[in-house]
Design a protein around this motif. Structure first.
Motif, PDB file in Angstrom:
ATOM      1  N   LEU A 103       0.789  -1.230   0.000  1.00 14.67           N
ATOM      2  CA  LEU A 103       0.000   0.000   0.000  1.00 14.67           C
ATOM      3  C   LEU A 103       0.823   1.284   0.000  1.00 14.67           C
ATOM      4  CD1 LEU A 103      -3.048  -0.902   2.275  1.00 14.67           C
ATOM      5  CD2 LEU A 103      -3.124  -0.160  -0.108  1.00 14.67           C
ATOM      6  N   PRO A 104       1.894   1.402   0.775  1.00 16.71           N
ATOM      7  CA  PRO A 104       2.625   2.681   0.753  1.00 16.71           C
ATOM      8  C   PRO A 104       3.112   3.080  -0.637  1.00 16.71           C
ATOM      9  CG  PRO A 104       3.295   1.356   2.635  1.00 16.71           C
ATOM     10  CD  PRO A 104       2.426   0.474   1.782  1.00 16.71           C
ATOM     11  N   LEU A 105       3.645   2.118  -1.387  1.00 12.70           N
ATOM     12  CA  LEU A 105       4.110   2.413  -2.733  1.00 12.70           C
ATOM     13  C   LEU A 105       2.943   2.778  -3.645  1.00 12.70           C
ATOM     14  CD1 LEU A 105       6.399   2.560  -4.775  1.00 12.70           C
ATOM     15  CD2 LEU A 105       6.114   0.094  -5.181  1.00 12.70           C
ATOM     16  N   LEU A 106       1.826   2.071  -3.507  1.00 11.99           N
ATOM     17  CA  LEU A 106       0.640   2.354  -4.322  1.00 11.99           C
ATOM     18  C   LEU A 106       0.144   3.771  -4.064  1.00 11.99           C
ATOM     19  CD1 LEU A 106      -1.707   1.467  -6.183  1.00 11.99           C
ATOM     20  CD2 LEU A 106      -2.852   0.593  -4.137  1.00 11.99           C
ATOM     21  N   VAL A 126      -8.399   1.374   4.069  1.00 14.52           N
ATOM     22  CA  VAL A 126      -7.802   2.591   3.525  1.00 14.52           C
ATOM     23  C   VAL A 126      -8.852   3.692   3.615  1.00 14.52           C
ATOM     24  CG1 VAL A 126      -6.656   3.647   1.549  1.00 14.52           C
ATOM     25  CG2 VAL A 126      -6.394   1.185   1.964  1.00 14.52           C
ATOM     26  N   HIS A 127      -8.598   4.671   4.483  1.00 20.85           N
ATOM     27  CA  HIS A 127      -9.549   5.752   4.751  1.00 20.85           C
ATOM     28  C   HIS A 127      -9.158   7.017   3.997  1.00 20.85           C
ATOM     29  CE1 HIS A 127     -11.353   3.674   8.312  1.00 20.85           C
ATOM     30  NE2 HIS A 127     -10.152   3.141   8.399  1.00 20.85           N
ATOM     31  N   PRO A 144      -7.371   0.501  -8.383  1.00 21.94           N
ATOM     32  CA  PRO A 144      -6.097  -0.060  -7.922  1.00 21.94           C
ATOM     33  C   PRO A 144      -6.241  -0.980  -6.710  1.00 21.94           C
ATOM     34  CG  PRO A 144      -5.869   2.288  -8.374  1.00 21.94           C
ATOM     35  CD  PRO A 144      -7.327   1.977  -8.453  1.00 21.94           C
ATOM     36  N   LEU A 145      -7.125  -0.641  -5.775  1.00 22.97           N
ATOM     37  CA  LEU A 145      -7.303  -1.497  -4.602  1.00 22.97           C
ATOM     38  C   LEU A 145      -8.005  -2.799  -4.966  1.00 22.97           C
ATOM     39  CD1 LEU A 145      -8.164   0.897  -1.632  1.00 22.97           C
ATOM     40  CD2 LEU A 145      -5.997  -0.156  -2.250  1.00 22.97           C
ATOM     41  N   ARG A 146      -8.901  -2.734  -5.949  1.00 19.18           N
ATOM     42  CA  ARG A 146      -9.554  -3.982  -6.410  1.00 19.18           C
ATOM     43  C   ARG A 146      -8.516  -4.916  -7.014  1.00 19.18           C
ATOM     44  NH1 ARG A 146     -12.733  -1.895  -9.882  1.00 19.18           N
ATOM     45  NH2 ARG A 146     -14.260  -1.261  -8.314  1.00 19.18           N
ATOM     46  N   VAL A 155     -11.053  -9.504  -1.014  1.00 16.69           N
ATOM     47  CA  VAL A 155     -12.142  -8.750  -1.624  1.00 16.69           C
ATOM     48  C   VAL A 155     -12.142  -7.345  -1.041  1.00 16.69           C
ATOM     49  CG1 VAL A 155     -13.570 -10.768  -2.092  1.00 16.69           C
ATOM     50  CG2 VAL A 155     -13.810  -9.582   0.097  1.00 16.69           C
ATOM     51  N   VAL A 156     -12.787  -6.413  -1.738  1.00 17.57           N
ATOM     52  CA  VAL A 156     -12.873  -5.028  -1.280  1.00 17.57           C
ATOM     53  C   VAL A 156     -14.262  -4.759  -0.733  1.00 17.57           C
ATOM     54  CG1 VAL A 156     -12.735  -2.608  -1.931  1.00 17.57           C
ATOM     55  CG2 VAL A 156     -11.141  -4.246  -2.933  1.00 17.57           C
ATOM     56  N   GLU A 157     -14.303  -4.273   0.503  1.00 14.98           N
ATOM     57  CA  GLU A 157     -15.558  -3.895   1.165  1.00 14.98           C
ATOM     58  C   GLU A 157     -15.642  -2.375   1.195  1.00 14.98           C
ATOM     59  OE1 GLU A 157     -19.154  -4.715   2.842  1.00 14.98           O
ATOM     60  OE2 GLU A 157     -17.689  -6.332   2.665  1.00 14.98           O
ATOM     61  N   PRO A 158     -16.587  -1.752   0.451  1.00 15.41           N
ATOM     62  CA  PRO A 158     -16.683  -0.294   0.463  1.00 15.41           C
ATOM     63  C   PRO A 158     -17.448   0.210   1.682  1.00 15.41           C
ATOM     64  CG  PRO A 158     -18.328  -1.205  -1.015  1.00 15.41           C
ATOM     65  CD  PRO A 158     -17.543  -2.370  -0.472  1.00 15.41           C
TER      66      PRO A 158
END
Length: 251
Positions: A103-106, A126-127, A144-146, A155-158
């Motif tokens: 995540l930091p690089l992204l 990620v807030h 990108p997070l997906r 999975v991504v939870e919005p």
């Protein structure tokens, strides 16, 4: 409530029992919540908190919750369970620390500032609430997070200015359905505030039990209010509703 002894009362934590704040670590339970939950638990089958946070975090942000009689906390959308002072959970998924390490690089490559990464043990959130343009940052992050989640078997939870990467196979609806069956519930109520609570709303509706869904309303999420049987004004409104429920059951 005609049959309180058979009722399961389910509640989300953030935005429902605790006001939403810019820093998730600074969240605190509504000061009246532990007492009213204790009174309610004496009158119904069970009170259960169903949240994306780890149960131990909920207990640390909610002084007094550990003393609520019979309280169950289903954390990480049901992957973890706290009951009678005991925590049970399967081994943590390997994909979460791998994703968190990327995540930091992204975030640097996307040029985003004010974005906060929250380590939740079995998930990473990620807030964007503290960024200069929270809505734009959230949209920038979605694709990108997906992709990051897919690479790591997650999975991504919005949510409300948050995207959470977590293991698949469990959500609040599945967890609530299992809990209602376990307790042989005869009625159910679920109170939530965010998109992740839609699955719990659906679980109440398909359970075949008399049930009520309640939205802790805000200007940030309209989809939940549209699906709720009742909308109250944030955590203050939730506490008022629970107080009225305790009085009604007592009568």
């Amino acid at each position: 409530m005609n049959d309180p002894a058979g009722a399961v009362i389910g509640l989300d934590f953030d935005g429902t029992l605790s006001p939403i704040v810019p820093d998730p670590a600074a969240a605190r339970i509504h000061p009246a919540a532990p007492e009213i939950l204790a009174r309610l638990s004496e009158r119904v089958l069970c009170v259960v908190i169903l949240t994306g946070r780890p149960p131990e975090t909920v207990l640390s942000l909610g002084p007094g919750l550990a003393e609520v009689p019979g309280l169950v906390i289903l954390g990480h959308y049901g992957f973890e369970r706290w009951e009678s002072g005991q925590l049970s959970a399967p081994p943590p998924p390997a994909g979460v620390p791998r994703a968190e390490a990327e995540l930091p690089l992204l975030l640097r490559d996307l040029g985003l500032s004010g974005v906060v990464v929250e380590d939740k043990g079995r998930a990473v959130a990620v807030h964007t609430r503290r960024s200069p343009d929270p809505a734009k940052a959230l949209e920038t992050l979605r694709a990108p997070l997906r992709a990051l989640a897919e690479r790591n078997g997650l999975v991504v939870e919005p949510g409300r200015y948050v995207l959470e990467l977590r293991p698949p196979g469990m959500d609040k609806g599945h967890a609530l359905s299992l809990f209602l069956a376990e307790r042989a519930a005869r009625s159910a109520m679920f109170v939530g505030d965010d998109l992740g609570d839609l699955a719990a709303f659906e679980a109440v509706r398909v359970s075949g039990l008399p049930g009520v869904t309640v939205c802790s309303g805000s200007s940030e999420v309209s989809a939940l209010a549209e699906r709720a049987d009742l909308v109250v004004d944030g955590p203050d409104g939730v506490i008022t509703l629970l107080k009225e429920l305790v009085s009604a059951v007592r009568r």
